[in-house]
Design a protein around this motif. Structure first.
Motif, PDB file in Angstrom:
ATOM      1  N   ARG A  16       0.833  -1.207   0.000  1.00 58.23           N
ATOM      2  CA  ARG A  16       0.000   0.000   0.000  1.00 58.23           C
ATOM      3  C   ARG A  16       0.872   1.262   0.000  1.00 58.23           C
ATOM      4  NH1 ARG A  16      -3.252  -1.923   3.827  1.00 58.23           N
ATOM      5  NH2 ARG A  16      -1.985  -0.929   5.426  1.00 58.23           N
ATOM      6  N   LEU A  17       1.885   1.281   0.868  1.00 55.17           N
ATOM      7  CA  LEU A  17       2.770   2.445   0.944  1.00 55.17           C
ATOM      8  C   LEU A  17       3.523   2.652  -0.372  1.00 55.17           C
ATOM      9  CD1 LEU A  17       4.414   2.076   4.478  1.00 55.17           C
ATOM     10  CD2 LEU A  17       3.181   4.088   3.628  1.00 55.17           C
ATOM     11  N   ALA A  18       4.014   1.542  -0.947  1.00 49.28           N
ATOM     12  CA  ALA A  18       4.780   1.639  -2.200  1.00 49.28           C
ATOM     13  C   ALA A  18       3.912   2.222  -3.309  1.00 49.28           C
ATOM     14  CB  ALA A  18       5.309   0.257  -2.594  1.00 49.28           C
ATOM     15  N   GLN A  19       2.688   1.721  -3.430  1.00 50.17           N
ATOM     16  CA  GLN A  19       1.799   2.224  -4.484  1.00 50.17           C
ATOM     17  C   GLN A  19       1.501   3.714  -4.267  1.00 50.17           C
ATOM     18  OE1 GLN A  19       0.056   0.051  -7.287  1.00 50.17           O
ATOM     19  NE2 GLN A  19       0.529   2.162  -7.857  1.00 50.17           N
ATOM     20  N   ALA A  20       1.302   4.118  -3.019  1.00 54.87           N
ATOM     21  CA  ALA A  20       1.012   5.532  -2.729  1.00 54.87           C
ATOM     22  C   ALA A  20       2.192   6.426  -3.100  1.00 54.87           C
ATOM     23  CB  ALA A  20       0.665   5.694  -1.250  1.00 54.87           C
ATOM     24  N   ARG A  21       3.411   5.960  -2.829  1.00 50.72           N
ATOM     25  CA  ARG A  21       4.598   6.768  -3.163  1.00 50.72           C
ATOM     26  C   ARG A  21       4.743   6.923  -4.673  1.00 50.72           C
ATOM     27  NH1 ARG A  21       7.551   3.193   1.195  1.00 50.72           N
ATOM     28  NH2 ARG A  21       7.497   4.586   2.986  1.00 50.72           N
ATOM     29  N   LEU A  22       4.461   5.852  -5.412  1.00 45.42           N
ATOM     30  CA  LEU A  22       4.568   5.917  -6.879  1.00 45.42           C
ATOM     31  C   LEU A  22       3.562   6.935  -7.421  1.00 45.42           C
ATOM     32  CD1 LEU A  22       4.903   2.105  -7.673  1.00 45.42           C
ATOM     33  CD2 LEU A  22       6.726   3.809  -7.702  1.00 45.42           C
ATOM     34  N   ARG A  23       2.365   6.903  -6.852  1.00 45.38           N
ATOM     35  CA  ARG A  23       1.321   7.837  -7.299  1.00 45.38           C
ATOM     36  C   ARG A  23       1.765   9.268  -6.997  1.00 45.38           C
ATOM     37  NH1 ARG A  23      -3.274   5.702  -4.579  1.00 45.38           N
ATOM     38  NH2 ARG A  23      -2.973   3.791  -5.759  1.00 45.38           N
ATOM     39  N   ARG A  24       2.333   9.457  -5.804  1.00 45.92           N
ATOM     40  CA  ARG A  24       2.789  10.789  -5.404  1.00 45.92           C
ATOM     41  C   ARG A  24       3.844  11.330  -6.379  1.00 45.92           C
ATOM     42  NH1 ARG A  24       5.769  11.796   0.361  1.00 45.92           N
ATOM     43  NH2 ARG A  24       6.548  13.884  -0.109  1.00 45.92           N
ATOM     44  N   LEU A  25       4.644  10.433  -6.944  1.00 49.08           N
ATOM     45  CA  LEU A  25       5.690  10.846  -7.892  1.00 49.08           C
ATOM     46  C   LEU A  25       5.181  10.831  -9.336  1.00 49.08           C
ATOM     47  CD1 LEU A  25       8.804   9.011  -6.396  1.00 49.08           C
ATOM     48  CD2 LEU A  25       8.218  11.426  -6.207  1.00 49.08           C
ATOM     49  N   ASN A  26       3.863  10.668  -9.508  1.00 50.34           N
ATOM     50  CA  ASN A  26       3.276  10.646 -10.851  1.00 50.34           C
ATOM     51  C   ASN A  26       3.836   9.542 -11.738  1.00 50.34           C
ATOM     52  OD1 ASN A  26       1.242  12.617 -10.958  1.00 50.34           O
ATOM     53  ND2 ASN A  26       2.848  14.199 -10.817  1.00 50.34           N
ATOM     54  N   ILE A  27       4.114   8.411 -11.136  1.00 50.09           N
ATOM     55  CA  ILE A  27       4.570   7.246 -11.904  1.00 50.09           C
ATOM     56  C   ILE A  27       3.350   6.377 -12.166  1.00 50.09           C
ATOM     57  CG2 ILE A  27       6.019   5.169 -11.810  1.00 50.09           C
ATOM     58  CD1 ILE A  27       7.981   6.855 -10.090  1.00 50.09           C
ATOM     59  N   HIS A  28       2.959   6.280 -13.421  1.00 46.39           N
ATOM     60  CA  HIS A  28       1.701   5.593 -13.745  1.00 46.39           C
ATOM     61  C   HIS A  28       1.894   4.296 -14.524  1.00 46.39           C
ATOM     62  CE1 HIS A  28      -0.471   8.877 -12.038  1.00 46.39           C
ATOM     63  NE2 HIS A  28       0.171   9.743 -12.817  1.00 46.39           N
ATOM     64  N   ASN A  29       3.145   3.954 -14.821  1.00 46.16           N
ATOM     65  CA  ASN A  29       3.387   2.717 -15.581  1.00 46.16           C
ATOM     66  C   ASN A  29       3.883   1.581 -14.676  1.00 46.16           C
ATOM     67  OD1 ASN A  29       5.808   4.102 -15.164  1.00 46.16           O
ATOM     68  ND2 ASN A  29       6.772   3.226 -16.973  1.00 46.16           N
ATOM     69  N   ALA A  30       3.548   1.662 -13.391  1.00 45.81           N
ATOM     70  CA  ALA A  30       3.915   0.587 -12.458  1.00 45.81           C
ATOM     71  C   ALA A  30       2.751   0.323 -11.512  1.00 45.81           C
ATOM     72  CB  ALA A  30       5.146   1.000 -11.651  1.00 45.81           C
ATOM     73  N   VAL A  31       2.487  -0.958 -11.249  1.00 45.20           N
ATOM     74  CA  VAL A  31       1.482  -1.315 -10.238  1.00 45.20           C
ATOM     75  C   VAL A  31       2.135  -2.205  -9.190  1.00 45.20           C
ATOM     76  CG1 VAL A  31      -0.618  -1.153 -11.623  1.00 45.20           C
ATOM     77  CG2 VAL A  31       0.708  -3.273 -11.668  1.00 45.20           C
ATOM     78  N   VAL A  32       1.702  -2.045  -7.948  1.00 45.16           N
ATOM     79  CA  VAL A  32       2.187  -2.910  -6.869  1.00 45.16           C
ATOM     80  C   VAL A  32       0.988  -3.666  -6.330  1.00 45.16           C
ATOM     81  CG1 VAL A  32       3.397  -3.040  -4.664  1.00 45.16           C
ATOM     82  CG2 VAL A  32       3.857  -1.132  -6.234  1.00 45.16           C
ATOM     83  N   THR A  33       1.117  -4.977  -6.282  1.00 45.70           N
ATOM     84  CA  THR A  33       0.014  -5.757  -5.756  1.00 45.70           C
ATOM     85  C   THR A  33       0.538  -6.689  -4.678  1.00 45.70           C
ATOM     86  OG1 THR A  33      -1.911  -7.033  -6.391  1.00 45.70           O
ATOM     87  CG2 THR A  33       0.146  -7.625  -7.430  1.00 45.70           C
ATOM     88  N   CYS A  34      -0.401  -7.251  -3.885  1.00 48.77           N
ATOM     89  CA  CYS A  34       0.019  -7.997  -2.712  1.00 48.77           C
ATOM     90  C   CYS A  34      -0.316  -9.480  -2.844  1.00 48.77           C
ATOM     91  CB  CYS A  34      -0.683  -7.400  -1.496  1.00 48.77           C
ATOM     92  SG  CYS A  34      -0.144  -8.154   0.025  1.00 48.77           S
ATOM     93  N   PHE A  35       0.686 -10.319  -3.064  1.00 45.78           N
ATOM     94  CA  PHE A  35       0.551 -11.769  -2.953  1.00 45.78           C
ATOM     95  C   PHE A  35       1.927 -12.421  -2.933  1.00 45.78           C
ATOM     96  CE2 PHE A  35      -0.137 -10.827  -7.499  1.00 45.78           C
ATOM     97  CZ  PHE A  35       0.620 -11.759  -8.158  1.00 45.78           C
ATOM     98  N   ASP A  36       1.969 -13.745  -2.992  1.00 40.69           N
ATOM     99  CA  ASP A  36       3.245 -14.467  -2.962  1.00 40.69           C
ATOM    100  C   ASP A  36       3.904 -14.422  -4.340  1.00 40.69           C
ATOM    101  OD1 ASP A  36       5.358 -16.184  -2.813  1.00 40.69           O
ATOM    102  OD2 ASP A  36       4.168 -17.982  -2.360  1.00 40.69           O
ATOM    103  N   GLY A  37       4.940 -13.617  -4.447  1.00 38.85           N
ATOM    104  CA  GLY A  37       5.612 -13.413  -5.724  1.00 38.85           C
ATOM    105  C   GLY A  37       6.407 -14.606  -6.228  1.00 38.85           C
ATOM    106  N   THR A  38       6.630 -15.619  -5.383  1.00 37.51           N
ATOM    107  CA  THR A  38       7.407 -16.767  -5.876  1.00 37.51           C
ATOM    108  C   THR A  38       6.624 -17.525  -6.954  1.00 37.51           C
ATOM    109  OG1 THR A  38       6.639 -18.370  -4.193  1.00 37.51           O
ATOM    110  CG2 THR A  38       8.588 -17.054  -3.644  1.00 37.51           C
ATOM    111  N   LEU A  39       5.327 -17.228  -7.056  1.00 38.83           N
ATOM    112  CA  LEU A  39       4.504 -17.845  -8.106  1.00 38.83           C
ATOM    113  C   LEU A  39       4.570 -17.047  -9.398  1.00 38.83           C
ATOM    114  CD1 LEU A  39       1.385 -18.440  -5.822  1.00 38.83           C
ATOM    115  CD2 LEU A  39       3.194 -20.077  -6.371  1.00 38.83           C
ATOM    116  N   GLY A  71       7.812 -17.750   0.808  1.00 35.62           N
ATOM    117  CA  GLY A  71       6.647 -18.146   0.026  1.00 35.62           C
ATOM    118  C   GLY A  71       6.767 -19.575  -0.460  1.00 35.62           C
ATOM    119  N   ARG A  72       5.832 -19.966  -1.300  1.00 31.31           N
ATOM    120  CA  ARG A  72       5.745 -21.356  -1.767  1.00 31.31           C
ATOM    121  C   ARG A  72       7.085 -21.857  -2.331  1.00 31.31           C
ATOM    122  NH1 ARG A  72       2.100 -24.332  -5.535  1.00 31.31           N
ATOM    123  NH2 ARG A  72       0.443 -22.860  -5.054  1.00 31.31           N
TER     124      ARG A  72
END
Ligand code: SAH
Length: 207
Positions: free
Chosen positions: A104-127, A199-200
């Motif tokens: 949540r914090l990472a996504q908010a910081r990206l938005r604050r810097l007007n970075i719109h070509n990146a999304v941060v989502t929350c799950f197990d990245g080893t998949l 993670g898995r």
């Protein structure tokens, strides 16, 4: 910071150096550490994790050899600093972070810097993140016990995966994998120390 990366650490890719110059690192560290944001150190962030050392962020980004339109998978977004650097150099960044508070914090910081070509989502990245595959490149910012085959599967042929791998939870080698028609090539870029990938296909949560 950027002069040191260029002259002392021999980071040569001008587009990586430009990104390191453009992204304000102090936005990504807890407020009490703002004064240390441009030192070449990893620093503690929320939820007991760390923001990577600027040198390692620059080095890993350089090793990905990103084209301007590259599609990149990132595992272990943490503060979002590496995500922001990748977004400056590449076309689209799909970042995964297992801890909801950090995502949540990472996504908010990206938005604050007007970075719109990146999304941060929350799950197990080893998949990995199959929905957006195949990727030109993938970066793992946490130490894995072994090469994560699921991530190689999601790369294009010729795609690069940079990740720390080690038999111990707290010490790794920085490995670059290049996917080939029939498997992959592997290169070793030296010792490094990341927090564990949990993670898995990573370490278990309990120590
Ligand atoms: N490059 C980031 C580094 C963050 S530290 C930065 O500079 O801020 C590594 C992060 O990986 C931690 O936030 C940790 O929570 C996360 N992580 C560990 N295992 C993970 C997994 N399986 N999937 C996604 N994120 C993971």
């Amino acid at each position: 910071m950027v002069e040191r990366l260029k002259n002392h650490d021999r980071i040569a890719d001008e587009r990586v150096l430009a990104a390191m110059r453009a992204v304000p690192r102090h936005i990504f560290v807890p407020e009490v550490l703002t004064g240390k944001a441009y030192d070449d150190h990893a620093l503690p962030i929320e939820a007991g994790q760390t923001i990577s050392q600027p040198f390692i962020v620059a080095r890993m980004t350089e090793l990905l050899e990103l084209e301007r339109d590259a599609r990149v998978l990132e595992i272990g977004a943490g503060s979002g600093y590496q995500t922001a650097i990748l977004a400056h150099v590449a076309g689209q960044v799909f970042a995964i972070e297992r801890l909801p508070e950090l995502a949540r914090l990472a996504q908010a910081r990206l938005r604050r810097l007007n970075i719109h070509n990146a999304v941060v989502t929350c799950f197990d990245g080893t998949l990995g993140w199959n929905a957006h595959a195949p990727y030109d490149a993938a970066l793992v910012a946490a130490g894995a016990p072994a090469i994560t085959e699921s991530l190689i599967t999601q790369l294009k042929i010729g795609g690069r995966l940079v990740m720390p791998i080690g038999e111990r939870r707290d010490a790794q080698r920085l490995i670059r994998i290049i996917k080939t028609e029939h498997g992959y090539d592997q290169e070793d870029y030296g010792a490094c120390a990341f927090v564990p990938l949990i993670g898995r296909h990573g370490w278990s949560e309990a120590k």
